[in-house]
Enzyme design. Structure first.
Site, mmCIF file in Angstrom:
data_model
loop_
_atom_site.group_PDB
_atom_site.id
_atom_site.type_symbol
_atom_site.label_atom_id
_atom_site.label_comp_id
_atom_site.label_asym_id
_atom_site.label_seq_id
_atom_site.Cartn_x
_atom_site.Cartn_y
_atom_site.Cartn_z
ATOM 1 N N PHE A 85 61.582 19.275 -75.708
ATOM 2 C CA PHE A 85 61.057 20.539 -76.223
ATOM 3 C C PHE A 85 59.881 21.060 -75.385
ATOM 4 C CE2 PHE A 85 62.625 18.269 -80.097
ATOM 5 C CZ PHE A 85 63.811 18.996 -80.225
ATOM 6 N N ARG A 86 59.895 20.736 -74.079
ATOM 7 C CA ARG A 86 58.873 21.184 -73.129
ATOM 8 C C ARG A 86 57.498 20.581 -73.413
ATOM 9 N NH1 ARG A 86 61.299 22.692 -68.926
ATOM 10 N NH2 ARG A 86 59.563 24.017 -68.262
ATOM 11 N N LEU A 87 57.464 19.516 -74.184
ATOM 12 C CA LEU A 87 56.207 18.839 -74.472
ATOM 13 C C LEU A 87 56.014 17.732 -73.434
ATOM 14 C CD1 LEU A 87 56.446 18.681 -78.368
ATOM 15 C CD2 LEU A 87 55.219 20.339 -76.934
ATOM 16 N N HIS A 88 55.741 18.165 -72.205
ATOM 17 C CA HIS A 88 55.665 17.259 -71.065
ATOM 18 C C HIS A 88 54.396 16.416 -71.104
ATOM 19 C CE1 HIS A 88 58.695 20.070 -69.840
ATOM 20 N NE2 HIS A 88 57.813 21.030 -69.569
#
Length: 199
Positions: A175-178
């Site tokens: 979810f683009r929570l890098h």
């Protein structure tokens, strides 16, 4: 690398990631984008191959008369970017640059394939070329010149060392929570400061 407890030295983490990439990337796990700025302030970027890494920094080799070398000489700074698609990872580097020693350049040049050594003499990198035949004629000229002898390193060919002041590690997250961690230092002998970043 453990993002919750990263190592004190970013080169240790980089070496670990590069080793993993060598097992998963189909082509050139040592490929990196090198960004420079020209005399008009316009950015330039191209892909080259990393040929050495140590606590001193990151090394690649090229024609010293090329556009990239002229820009490196002028600004004294560069940025690098490694992207390993197979691992969903990226490393960005920014720092000062300096030319490697003649001994270091000689040693690497001697390890190259003979055809690549000849190519270093034949190519007037970044200058206009009228046609392919002209390049091939120059290759033949230097093949004949150095027939039956070792090919010496041309004076216009050497390496650049990027001495990092900042190294950022990026790992893709759901979810683009890098995960992102950046190492920074103000001088060559100073310890690295480590900061975790929002993705």
């Amino acid at each position: 690398m453990n993002f919750q407890s990263p190592p004190d030295n970013p080169i240790t983490a980089f070496a670990e990631w590069l080793s993993e990439a060598e097992k998963t990337e189909l082509n050139d796990p040592n490929a990196m984008s090198v960004a420079t700025v020209d005399s008009f302030g316009m950015p330039n970027v191209r892909v080259v191959l990393l040929k050495g890494v140590s606590d001193e920094g990151f090394v690649f080799y090229t024609n010293l008369e090329s556009a990239k070398s002229q820009e490196l000489s002028s600004s004294g700074k560069a940025a690098l970017c490694f992207h390993w698609k197979s691992l969903n990872r990226q490393v960005r580097v920014r720092g000062d640059v300096e030319q490697v020693s003649d001994d270091e350049a000689d040693q690497y040049y001697a390890s190259r394939a003979r055809g690549s050594q000849i190519g270093a003499w034949a190519s007037q990198q970044s200058t206009p070329l009228s046609d392919r035949e002209t390049l091939e004629a120059r290759v033949k000229k230097f093949e004949e010149k150095f027939a039956d002898q070792d090919v010496p390193r041309p004076a216009h060919w050497s390496g650049w060392l990027i001495k990092p002041q900042q190294i950022e590690f990026w790992q893709d997250g759901e979810f683009r929570l890098h995960d992102r961690i950046v190492y920074r230092r103000d001088g060559e002998m100073l310890d690295w400061a480590i900061t975790r970043l929002f993705p």
